[in-house]
Structures are given as structure tokens and as C-alpha cells.
Motif scaffolding. Structure first.
Motif, PDB file in Angstrom:
ATOM      1  N   ASN A 373       0.828  -1.210   0.000  1.00  0.00           N
ATOM      2  CA  ASN A 373       0.000   0.000   0.000  1.00  0.00           C
ATOM      3  C   ASN A 373       0.860   1.257   0.000  1.00  0.00           C
ATOM      4  OD1 ASN A 373      -2.891   0.097  -0.106  1.00  0.00           O
ATOM      5  ND2 ASN A 373      -2.932  -1.229   1.694  1.00  0.00           N
ATOM      6  N   ILE A 374       1.883   1.258   0.821  1.00  0.00           N
ATOM      7  CA  ILE A 374       2.780   2.425   0.906  1.00  0.00           C
ATOM      8  C   ILE A 374       3.531   2.610  -0.403  1.00  0.00           C
ATOM      9  CG2 ILE A 374       4.841   3.338   2.044  1.00  0.00           C
ATOM     10  CD1 ILE A 374       3.853   1.966   4.617  1.00  0.00           C
ATOM     11  N   PHE A 375       4.044   1.523  -0.967  1.00  0.00           N
ATOM     12  CA  PHE A 375       4.792   1.614  -2.212  1.00  0.00           C
ATOM     13  C   PHE A 375       3.898   2.102  -3.361  1.00  0.00           C
ATOM     14  CE2 PHE A 375       8.230  -0.904  -0.306  1.00  0.00           C
ATOM     15  CZ  PHE A 375       9.334  -0.255  -0.853  1.00  0.00           C
ATOM     16  N   LEU A 376       2.630   1.690  -3.343  1.00  0.00           N
ATOM     17  CA  LEU A 376       1.715   2.149  -4.383  1.00  0.00           C
ATOM     18  C   LEU A 376       1.439   3.651  -4.259  1.00  0.00           C
ATOM     19  CD1 LEU A 376      -0.843  -0.801  -4.572  1.00  0.00           C
ATOM     20  CD2 LEU A 376       0.755  -0.089  -6.352  1.00  0.00           C
ATOM     21  N   GLN A 377       1.330   4.142  -3.024  1.00  0.00           N
ATOM     22  CA  GLN A 377       1.135   5.577  -2.830  1.00  0.00           C
ATOM     23  C   GLN A 377       2.348   6.355  -3.321  1.00  0.00           C
ATOM     24  OE1 GLN A 377      -0.027   6.598   1.185  1.00  0.00           O
ATOM     25  NE2 GLN A 377      -1.517   4.937   1.295  1.00  0.00           N
ATOM     26  N   ILE A 378       3.545   5.875  -2.978  1.00  0.00           N
ATOM     27  CA  ILE A 378       4.764   6.538  -3.440  1.00  0.00           C
ATOM     28  C   ILE A 378       4.875   6.443  -4.961  1.00  0.00           C
ATOM     29  CG2 ILE A 378       7.293   6.496  -3.359  1.00  0.00           C
ATOM     30  CD1 ILE A 378       7.047   5.411  -0.486  1.00  0.00           C
ATOM     31  N   GLY A 379       4.566   5.253  -5.476  1.00  0.00           N
ATOM     32  CA  GLY A 379       4.678   5.030  -6.915  1.00  0.00           C
ATOM     33  C   GLY A 379       3.751   5.914  -7.723  1.00  0.00           C
ATOM     34  N   MET A 380       2.566   6.203  -7.172  1.00  0.00           N
ATOM     35  CA  MET A 380       1.606   7.039  -7.894  1.00  0.00           C
ATOM     36  C   MET A 380       2.153   8.443  -8.100  1.00  0.00           C
ATOM     37  SD  MET A 380      -2.350   7.768  -6.920  1.00  0.00           S
ATOM     38  CE  MET A 380      -3.403   8.777  -7.966  1.00  0.00           C
ATOM     39  N   TRP A 381       2.867   8.953  -7.095  1.00  0.00           N
ATOM     40  CA  TRP A 381       3.400  10.306  -7.212  1.00  0.00           C
ATOM     41  C   TRP A 381       4.759  10.338  -7.904  1.00  0.00           C
ATOM     42  CZ3 TRP A 381       0.194  14.180  -6.428  1.00  0.00           C
ATOM     43  CH2 TRP A 381      -0.933  13.970  -5.629  1.00  0.00           C
ATOM     44  N   MET A 382       5.498   9.249  -7.828  1.00  0.00           N
ATOM     45  CA  MET A 382       6.803   9.200  -8.494  1.00  0.00           C
ATOM     46  C   MET A 382       6.672   8.912  -9.981  1.00  0.00           C
ATOM     47  SD  MET A 382       9.162   9.932  -6.350  1.00  0.00           S
ATOM     48  CE  MET A 382      10.617   9.366  -7.221  1.00  0.00           C
ATOM     49  N   THR A 383       5.583   8.248 -10.366  1.00  0.00           N
ATOM     50  CA  THR A 383       5.335   7.987 -11.786  1.00  0.00           C
ATOM     51  C   THR A 383       4.711   9.233 -12.407  1.00  0.00           C
ATOM     52  OG1 THR A 383       4.912   5.674 -11.240  1.00  0.00           O
ATOM     53  CG2 THR A 383       4.231   6.405 -13.407  1.00  0.00           C
ATOM     54  N   PRO A 384       5.162   9.657 -13.595  1.00  0.00           N
ATOM     55  CA  PRO A 384       4.626  10.887 -14.202  1.00  0.00           C
ATOM     56  C   PRO A 384       3.191  10.735 -14.684  1.00  0.00           C
ATOM     57  CG  PRO A 384       6.200   9.840 -15.685  1.00  0.00           C
ATOM     58  CD  PRO A 384       6.256   9.087 -14.395  1.00  0.00           C
ATOM     59  N   ILE A 385       2.259  10.720 -13.720  1.00  0.00           N
ATOM     60  CA  ILE A 385       0.831  10.630 -14.028  1.00  0.00           C
ATOM     61  C   ILE A 385       0.202  12.017 -13.995  1.00  0.00           C
ATOM     62  CG2 ILE A 385      -1.390   9.709 -13.266  1.00  0.00           C
ATOM     63  CD1 ILE A 385       0.158   7.348 -12.057  1.00  0.00           C
ATOM     64  N   MET A 386       0.457  12.750 -12.924  1.00  0.00           N
ATOM     65  CA  MET A 386      -0.118  14.081 -12.754  1.00  0.00           C
ATOM     66  C   MET A 386       0.864  15.176 -13.155  1.00  0.00           C
ATOM     67  SD  MET A 386      -1.805  13.285  -9.078  1.00  0.00           S
ATOM     68  CE  MET A 386      -2.445  11.634  -8.759  1.00  0.00           C
ATOM     69  N   TRP A 387       2.052  14.788 -13.508  1.00  0.00           N
ATOM     70  CA  TRP A 387       3.062  15.754 -13.948  1.00  0.00           C
ATOM     71  C   TRP A 387       3.864  15.102 -15.066  1.00  0.00           C
ATOM     72  CZ3 TRP A 387       8.015  13.827 -13.062  1.00  0.00           C
ATOM     73  CH2 TRP A 387       8.088  12.761 -12.149  1.00  0.00           C
ATOM     74  N   SER A 388       4.519  15.928 -15.868  1.00  0.00           N
ATOM     75  CA  SER A 388       5.252  15.424 -17.029  1.00  0.00           C
ATOM     76  C   SER A 388       6.701  15.100 -16.658  1.00  0.00           C
ATOM     77  CB  SER A 388       5.240  16.465 -18.152  1.00  0.00           C
ATOM     78  OG  SER A 388       6.061  16.048 -19.225  1.00  0.00           O
ATOM     79  N   TYR A 389       7.210  14.014 -17.208  1.00  0.00           N
ATOM     80  CA  TYR A 389       8.604  13.636 -16.935  1.00  0.00           C
ATOM     81  C   TYR A 389       9.589  14.680 -17.472  1.00  0.00           C
ATOM     82  CZ  TYR A 389       9.195  12.274 -21.834  1.00  0.00           C
ATOM     83  OH  TYR A 389       9.298  12.282 -23.196  1.00  0.00           O
ATOM     84  N   THR A 390       9.133  15.551 -18.386  1.00  0.00           N
ATOM     85  CA  THR A 390      10.016  16.590 -18.923  1.00  0.00           C
ATOM     86  C   THR A 390      10.350  17.654 -17.884  1.00  0.00           C
ATOM     87  OG1 THR A 390       8.083  17.792 -19.768  1.00  0.00           O
ATOM     88  CG2 THR A 390       9.180  16.273 -21.285  1.00  0.00           C
ATOM     89  N   MET A 391       9.637  17.652 -16.746  1.00  0.00           N
ATOM     90  CA  MET A 391       9.949  18.586 -15.668  1.00  0.00           C
ATOM     91  C   MET A 391      11.243  18.211 -14.968  1.00  0.00           C
ATOM     92  SD  MET A 391       6.084  18.905 -14.091  1.00  0.00           S
ATOM     93  CE  MET A 391       6.582  19.962 -12.743  1.00  0.00           C
ATOM     94  N   VAL A 392      11.652  16.954 -15.102  1.00  0.00           N
ATOM     95  CA  VAL A 392      12.890  16.473 -14.494  1.00  0.00           C
ATOM     96  C   VAL A 392      14.051  16.787 -15.430  1.00  0.00           C
ATOM     97  CG1 VAL A 392      14.097  14.398 -13.661  1.00  0.00           C
ATOM     98  CG2 VAL A 392      11.629  14.644 -13.312  1.00  0.00           C
ATOM     99  N   PRO A 393      15.209  17.224 -14.901  1.00  0.00           N
ATOM    100  CA  PRO A 393      16.364  17.461 -15.772  1.00  0.00           C
ATOM    101  C   PRO A 393      16.655  16.249 -16.653  1.00  0.00           C
ATOM    102  CG  PRO A 393      16.820  18.255 -13.558  1.00  0.00           C
ATOM    103  CD  PRO A 393      15.488  17.552 -13.500  1.00  0.00           C
ATOM    104  N   GLN A 394      17.046  16.499 -17.887  1.00  0.00           N
ATOM    105  CA  GLN A 394      17.185  15.436 -18.875  1.00  0.00           C
ATOM    106  C   GLN A 394      18.118  14.327 -18.425  1.00  0.00           C
ATOM    107  OE1 GLN A 394      18.248  16.878 -22.741  1.00  0.00           O
ATOM    108  NE2 GLN A 394      17.718  14.984 -23.773  1.00  0.00           N
ATOM    109  N   GLN A 395      19.180  14.681 -17.683  1.00  0.00           N
ATOM    110  CA  GLN A 395      20.146  13.658 -17.283  1.00  0.00           C
ATOM    111  C   GLN A 395      19.611  12.699 -16.228  1.00  0.00           C
ATOM    112  OE1 GLN A 395      20.442  16.928 -16.915  1.00  0.00           O
ATOM    113  NE2 GLN A 395      21.570  17.554 -15.082  1.00  0.00           N
TER     114      GLN A 395
END
Length: 458
Positions: A373-395
Motif C-alpha cells: 500500500n505504501i509503495f503504491l502511494q509513493i509510486g503514484m506520485w513518483m510515476t509521471p501521471i499528474m506531472w510530465s517527466y520533462t519537468m525532471v532534468p534530462q540527465q
């Protein structure tokens, strides 16, 4: 070695050889852009723009803009330009300034090529630049602020020499992918008995699986007035709440121009809901169906797949809801829609592989359910669902792409929005299936090892 094992070995070797040939034939790294960068120091804050093209017809859509904010301190501005660029234009801000520009270079896959400043001085066509001087491998430029720029004609050999490394990188990645597939093939061969027994059990009990899945879906909400509608109400309310908070509360816009945020958001959240519900339910299936686990003649290996199919019914309704929303905004079904079958199967298969391990381990370690349950909560926010992965520096973007769910979520967006085929992301496709098949092999082995002890512990 008996005849049956020999045939299996031959088939596996042929599959590995065909996979390796296909990788070397079709999987070609084709990065269409290179990085242009330069260091700048100015006596005022401003924005700097680079135009690129092939005919010196400067268009706004063929440009990128960066901001300089650290006055009287050197900053590095980076721009992504196409490989076939032949003409460059450096816009030098909108206000009068004294500017120092140095280290103008092109970069691609770790290889750099510096642009000769003498060539800029000799070849440039400048506008509203009062004075330009070369000093200590840099250009000192004084501007009037009325749209000053320097144009430059690119030397074609500069880029061709720069991208030579891409060929080497291509072969290195191909070789690595082939090695991964070969290793996976050896693992499958070693664990093939466990996997084949499991697959045979599922095949022999497909009618029972289907009946139990429908029954599980119906009985979950039996006794309530709205019945199975509760399966859809809560996720729909969740989607609407997230949509309102992000689009109207936090003013988050869609990362893709011309695509409504709600559509982009739902295309990522719907597959995650399926993954989350299926994994949680399948993990606890042995504890829920204790009376079936204790029966000697019952094939308990079908229970995780029963739970996943039950979650799939809800997922299909949400796909229909996603079609409805996308149609409202003018995104209608197309030929790419058929990929939903593929990406739904990807989600189904990876959950099945993981749940064979988790459903077996949770019997002996009850806390695993809370940990998931905890990992799924973390995974939901760490996976680019509500935000775009392009917000993270390219490297650092590669870290996000390590998650198999990144592949699935971006696949849904490719289906509804980007209109791209799954095989166009061949490196991610190969990586996903290498990881997924490895998880399935490990899960099947753990399930087989622990299954004899289920009844005793329960």
C-alpha cells in the motif's frame, strides 16, 4: 536429455536468435536533435533566443528561448536543435546590454564540437549590434536592445563528425539488449518447469477462472443499493477531484500543446488505477479465499488471475469513460486505438507476475500488504501521471523510465493523444518485457516453492 527437453531447448535458442536479429536489424537509436550551448555574462537580466533552420527564414516555432537572471555572473544556456540545422540565429535580448559570450559548442552523446569564433566574426550577419570584438576566446558584444541578433551559417562537417559516436552507442545498446534477452532466455530455460506447469494450470481451468471472476466482481458489492456502481463511483470522484485540484487549484496546464489537461491526466491515471486495484486484490486473494486454498483438489494458482480479471471489468468501463471524454474534446478513436489491447495485456501480465510472488509471501508475512500500500502511494506520485517527466532534468529522466509503469502510462497517452505505435519505442518495449518476464519467472518459482505450505499456515 530426453526428446521433449531437446525440442524445448531448440525452440528457445531459435527464439533468442530471432530476437537478436530483429534487435540489430530494426532497433536503431535515432536521436533527431543535438544540444547547442554557450556561456553568457551580461550586465542585465534578459531572455535569449536561438532560431534554427535551413534557409534563414526565421520562424517562431523553430526557436527556443532561455532566461538569463544571474546579473554579472556567467550562466550556461542550452538549446536543443535538429541535426539537419544549417542556419543559426542568436537573438541577444530585448534590452541594451554589454554581453560576453563564450564556449559556443554543439554536443551529442558525450561528444563536443566547438564553433570557431573567428568564423562567427567572418561570416555573421548582425543586426542592432553596436560593437562585437573577440577577446580571450570569447565575444564582447554591445547591443542597442532593438532585437539584436547574430546569424551564422553552419558547417555541415561539424555535425557529421559530431554524430559519429551515435553509431558506436547504437551498437553498444543493441549488444546490451541482446545480452539481457540471452540471460532471460537462460533463466526461463532453467525455471521453465515451474512456469510451464503454471501456464498449463491456467489453460486447463479457463472456464472456472471466468466464472469465479464474474462472481468475485458481483459479490464484492452485493447487498448495497447501488451494487457494482460503487466500483466506478469512487475512482470517477477521485479523477474529478484530482483534475479540479491540479487544473483549477494549482493551475497545472497540459504539457502537450492543444491537449486538454483532463484528457492527458486521465490517460495516465486510468491504467494506474487498474494496476493498483489488481495488485492489491491479487496479493490478498489467498487470505480471502482461505476455504479454497485448503481444498486439496483446487488449483489455487488461478486465484490471482481471478482477482486481476475482476479488476479488468472496472478498467474496461473506465476506458469507455476515457473514450467519452476524449471525444468531447475532438480526440476520436483511430487505428492506434487497437493498442489498448496490447497495453492492457502488458498491465495484466506484469501484475500477474508480481502477484504470484506477493500472494504467496503475504501468507507468511502479513505486513507485506501494508508495505505494498505504501509503495503504491509513493509510486503514484513518483510515476509521471499528474506531472510530465520533462519537468525532471534530462540527465535524470532515465531514472523515471526504469519503472515498467512508465512504459504503460506513456503507451496509453501514445494511443489517445500522441498517436504513436508501441514498436516505435523499441528500447523501452524490449526493456519492459525483459523486466516483466523476469518478474513472472521469479513470481512463478516463489509461488511453486511456497504453495505446499499454504494450507498449514492458513
Amino acid at each position: 536429455m530426453n526428446k521433449r527437453k531437446f525440442i524445448k531447448l531448440i525452440i528457445l535458442v531459435l527464439l533468442i536468435c530471432i530476437s537478436n536479429i530483429l534487435i540489430f536489424k530494426f532497433c536503431n537509436l535515432d536521436d533527431k536533435s543535438i544540444t547547442l550551448s554557450y556561456k553568457i555574462e551580461s550586465n542585465g537580466q534578459d531572455s535569449y533566443q536561438v532560431f534554427y533552420g535551413n534557409d534563414a527564414s526565421w520562424k517562431e516555432e523553430q526557436s527556443q528561448r532561455k532566461s538569463y537572471t544571474n546579473v554579472n555572473n556567467q550562466e550556461t544556456l542550452k538549446f536543443s536543435i535538429p541535426k539537419d540545422t544549417m542556419d543559426l540565429r542568436f537573438d541577444l535580448g530585448e534590452h541594451p546590454a554589454n554581453i560576453n559570450v563564450s564556449d559556443i559548442k554543439l554536443s551529442h552523446w558525450g561528444k563536443d564540437a566547438n564553433i570557431d569564433l573567428n568564423q562567427i566574426l567572418n561570416k555573421n550577419n548582425q543586426n542592432e549590434v553596436v560593437e562585437i570584438q573577440q577577446m580571450n576566446n570569447s565575444l564582447n558584444i554591445e547591443t542597442t536592445g532593438n532585437d539584436p541578433y547574430i546569424s551564422y551559417k553552419m558547417d555541415s562537417s561539424l555535425i557529421s563528425n559530431l554524430i559519429e559516436r551515435e553509431v558506436t552507442v547504437n551498437y553498444g545498446i543493441k549488444l546490451g539488449m541482446c545480452i539481457l534477452i540471452d540471460i532471460l532466455g537462460l533463466i526461463v530455460l532453467r525455471k521453465s518447469r515451474s512456469v510451464l506447469i503454471l501456464i498449463q494450470e491456467l489453460k486447463n481451468n479457463k472456464t472456472l477462472i471466468w466464472s469465479l471472476s464474474k462472481n468475485d466482481f458481483k459479490t464484492k458489492y452485493a447487498g448495497s443499493y447501488l451494487g457494482i456502481f460503487w466500483a466506478f463511483i469512487q475512482p470517477i470522484v477521485t479523477i474529478l477531484v484530482y483534475w479540479f485540484v491540479f487544473e483549477y487549484g494549482l493551475r497545472s496546464g497540459s504539457p502537450i500543446k492543444g491537449v486538454p489537461f483532463i484528457l492527458w491526466f486521465m490517460a495516465g491515471l486510468v491504467p494506474w488505477f487498474f494496476f493498483q486495484e489488481a495488485l492489491l486484490n491479487a496479493t490478498n486473494c489467498m487470505l480471502e479465499y482461505t476455504y479454497l486454498v485448503k481444498k486439496v483438489v483446487f488449483k489455487i494458482s488461478i486465484l490471482p488471475i481471478v482477482k486481476i480479471l475482476s479488476a479488468l471489468f472496472v478498467h474496461l468501463v473506465f476506458i469507455g469513460f476515457l473514450f467519452f471524454v476524449s471525444s468531447i474534446y475532438g480526440f476520436y478513436p483511430s487505428l492506434y486505438t487497437i493498442q489498448l489491447i496490447y497495453y492492457s495485456f502488458c498491465t495484466f501480465f506484469i501484475v500477474l507476475g508480481i502477484s504470484y510472488a506477493t500472494s504467496a509471501i503475504v501468507i507468511f508475512f502479513k505486513d507485506l500488504g501494508q508495505i505494498i500500500n505504501i509503495f503504491l502511494q509513493i509510486g503514484m506520485w513518483m510515476t509521471p501521471i499528474m506531472w510530465s517527466y520533462t519537468m525532471v532534468p534530462q540527465q535524470y529522466q532515465w531514472i523515471l523510465k526504469l519503472s515498467p509503469m512508465y512504459y504503460i502510462i506513456e503507451g496509453y497517452r501514445d494511443t489517445f493523444i500522441n498517436h504513436a505505435w508501441f514498436y516505435q519505442r523499441y528500447f523501452q518495449t524490449v526493456y519492459f518485457w525483459v523486466v516483466t518476464l523476469a518478474l513472472f519467472s521469479i513470481g512463478a518459482t516463489i509461488f511453486k516453492k511456497l504453495k505446499p505450505h499454504f494450507a498449514d499456515v492458513l
